[in-house]
Design a protein around this motif. Structure first.
Motif, PDB file in Angstrom:
ATOM      1  N   ARG A 147       0.827  -1.218   0.000  1.00  0.00           N
ATOM      2  CA  ARG A 147       0.000   0.000   0.000  1.00  0.00           C
ATOM      3  C   ARG A 147       0.856   1.260   0.000  1.00  0.00           C
ATOM      4  O   ARG A 147       0.455   2.295  -0.536  1.00  0.00           O
ATOM      5  CB  ARG A 147      -0.909   0.012   1.231  1.00  0.00           C
ATOM      6  N   HIS A 148       2.043   1.186   0.607  1.00  0.00           N
ATOM      7  CA  HIS A 148       2.876   2.384   0.768  1.00  0.00           C
ATOM      8  C   HIS A 148       4.085   2.422  -0.161  1.00  0.00           C
ATOM      9  O   HIS A 148       4.584   3.499  -0.482  1.00  0.00           O
ATOM     10  CB  HIS A 148       3.367   2.477   2.216  1.00  0.00           C
ATOM     11  N   MET A 149       4.561   1.235  -0.617  1.00  0.00           N
ATOM     12  CA  MET A 149       5.770   1.203  -1.440  1.00  0.00           C
ATOM     13  C   MET A 149       5.503   0.752  -2.876  1.00  0.00           C
ATOM     14  O   MET A 149       6.395   0.836  -3.728  1.00  0.00           O
ATOM     15  CB  MET A 149       6.795   0.243  -0.803  1.00  0.00           C
ATOM     16  N   GLY A 150       4.303   0.278  -3.131  1.00  0.00           N
ATOM     17  CA  GLY A 150       4.019  -0.260  -4.449  1.00  0.00           C
ATOM     18  C   GLY A 150       4.465  -1.709  -4.545  1.00  0.00           C
ATOM     19  O   GLY A 150       5.299  -2.186  -3.769  1.00  0.00           O
ATOM     20  N   PHE A 151       3.911  -2.424  -5.507  1.00  0.00           N
ATOM     21  CA  PHE A 151       4.180  -3.855  -5.641  1.00  0.00           C
ATOM     22  C   PHE A 151       5.650  -4.121  -5.960  1.00  0.00           C
ATOM     23  O   PHE A 151       6.277  -5.014  -5.386  1.00  0.00           O
ATOM     24  CB  PHE A 151       3.300  -4.435  -6.741  1.00  0.00           C
ATOM     25  N   SER A 152       6.229  -3.345  -6.885  1.00  0.00           N
ATOM     26  CA  SER A 152       7.573  -3.641  -7.388  1.00  0.00           C
ATOM     27  C   SER A 152       8.645  -3.464  -6.319  1.00  0.00           C
ATOM     28  O   SER A 152       9.489  -4.337  -6.121  1.00  0.00           O
ATOM     29  CB  SER A 152       7.877  -2.750  -8.595  1.00  0.00           C
ATOM     30  N   LEU A 153       8.643  -2.328  -5.635  1.00  0.00           N
ATOM     31  CA  LEU A 153       9.662  -2.087  -4.614  1.00  0.00           C
ATOM     32  C   LEU A 153       9.481  -3.038  -3.428  1.00  0.00           C
ATOM     33  O   LEU A 153      10.468  -3.505  -2.842  1.00  0.00           O
ATOM     34  CB  LEU A 153       9.612  -0.635  -4.138  1.00  0.00           C
ATOM     35  N   THR A 154       8.233  -3.298  -3.068  1.00  0.00           N
ATOM     36  CA  THR A 154       7.988  -4.237  -1.966  1.00  0.00           C
ATOM     37  C   THR A 154       8.534  -5.614  -2.312  1.00  0.00           C
ATOM     38  O   THR A 154       9.190  -6.269  -1.497  1.00  0.00           O
ATOM     39  CB  THR A 154       6.481  -4.340  -1.673  1.00  0.00           C
ATOM     40  N   TYR A 155       8.267  -6.054  -3.534  1.00  0.00           N
ATOM     41  CA  TYR A 155       8.778  -7.345  -3.980  1.00  0.00           C
ATOM     42  C   TYR A 155      10.299  -7.367  -3.951  1.00  0.00           C
ATOM     43  O   TYR A 155      10.914  -8.329  -3.459  1.00  0.00           O
ATOM     44  CB  TYR A 155       8.286  -7.625  -5.399  1.00  0.00           C
TER      45      TYR A 155
END
Length: 344
Positions: A93-101
């Motif tokens: 929710r806060h970092m986006g899918f790509s950076l979180t992954y």
């Protein structure tokens, strides 16, 4: 050939993991906690018990003879993995899918791979064996490729925001980064949970479980994850008053939502099933199973994104970063395969 077969099983499991979130896009008028709890019941509670019952001979006898301390360790580490999965969902929710992954999977890849031999005091001994240099190269390439995927993904998100002329107001490194770190560390404990559950699997092997031996471990590791997920989802249901979504009819496509949740749970559990089949074939460097699984998970997730046309608005710079990331990830898997084959 055993190692190559193990890598192929890991590839099948990772492909299922890469696709397990796609049914969520079809769910309508369900809150996150309703959908998440429904699929978690399938993946982390129901299927581990059913599949173990189908594949482990004399299951009840195995459970009676298995060491209690291994059961509790595996269950406790599974609970930690469940918390990590929840943190992962919040981080998106806060970092986006790509950076979180990129951040979470990168951390999980390293810690989840090196933790089992480190705890046993075998890490330095293992690193002196034949093929160890290829294992190190594969690990480095894997982390590098995952980071490049995260960078390309972030570029894609910025390209999409630019094309739509809208900014992501929810993006926050301050809120998202600690969640990414927590998700990475705790998610890595799932691989350690499987390692600590090996004494249970050894009992299953004595009764003829063979290559399906890991299925008995999932009864404890996955149930631990389900317990923490259940607690958090029930908390959200009570807070937001959403329990009625499980039975509410009217305009809500209730049956379809359940179908999509079941498909998600089956896809997610399938990665564990094939992970176990691959893990038992990896020989002296069995601990690298987690790295291979994580690297392939990112690789196939990215390929799935391309197939679903999620990159159509990406600029040339973004596509070049993506291509480089895919090449590096493939090289990482090949290096780990070579290292395992030499040791075998």
């Amino acid at each position: 050939m055993s190692v190559i077969g193990g890598v192929m099983f890991h590839a099948v499991g990772a492909s299922f993991a890469a696709l397990c979130y796609t049914p969520q896009k079809k769910v309508e008028q369900w809150s996150w906690q309703t959908y998440w709890l429904a699929q978690a019941f399938i993946c982390w509670f129901l299927l581990p018990i059913v599949v173990a019952w189908l594949t482990i001979p004399q299951l009840m006898t195995v459970l009676q003879q298995a060491p209690a301390d291994a059961m509790w360790k595996t269950f406790g580490l599974g609970m930690a993995y469940g918390i990590g999965g929840t943190a992962f969902g919040l981080a998106i929710r806060h970092m986006g899918f790509s950076l979180t992954y990129a951040i979470s999977i990168g951390i999980s890849c390293v810690i989840g791979t090196l933790l089992p031999p480190f705890v046993k005091g075998e890490l330095m001994t293992v690193m002196r064996q034949q093929g160890a240099e290829w294992i190190v190269i594969g690990m480095v390439l894997g982390v590098w490729g995952i980071a490049l995927c995260g960078l390309a993904g972030r570029y894609k998100e910025l390209d999409l925001a630019r094309s739509l002329k809208s900014a992501d107001s929810s993006f926050s490194v301050v809120k998202g980064l600690p969640l990414c770190l927590l998700a990475g560390v705790l998610s890595a404990l799932y691989g350690f949970s499987i390692d600590q559950g090996q004494p249970i699997a050894d009992v299953a092997v004595a009764y003829g479980a063979g290559n399906f031996q890991s299925n008995v471990i999932y009864i404890f590791s996955n149930t631990g994850a389900f317990v923490t997920t259940l607690v958090y989802c029930v908390f959200l249901h009570r807070k937001e008053g959403t329990f009625r979504e499980f039975v509410r009819k009217g305009g809500t496509p209730l049956k379809l939502n359940y179908v999509f949740a079941i498909i998600t749970g089956m896809l997610w559990y399938s990665q564990f099933f094939f992970y176990g089949l691959g893990h038992v074939r990896m020989g002296d460097y069995k601990f690298t199973s987690w790295a291979i699984h994580m690297i392939m998970l990112v690789l196939f997730s990215t390929v799935a994104g391309l197939a679903l046309k999620e990159w159509v608005h990406a600029r040339g710079k973004t596509i070049r970063a993506l291509v480089m990331a895919l090449v590096v990830l493939v090289a990482a898997v090949l290096a780990l395969t070579v290292g395992n084959s030499i040791a075998g």
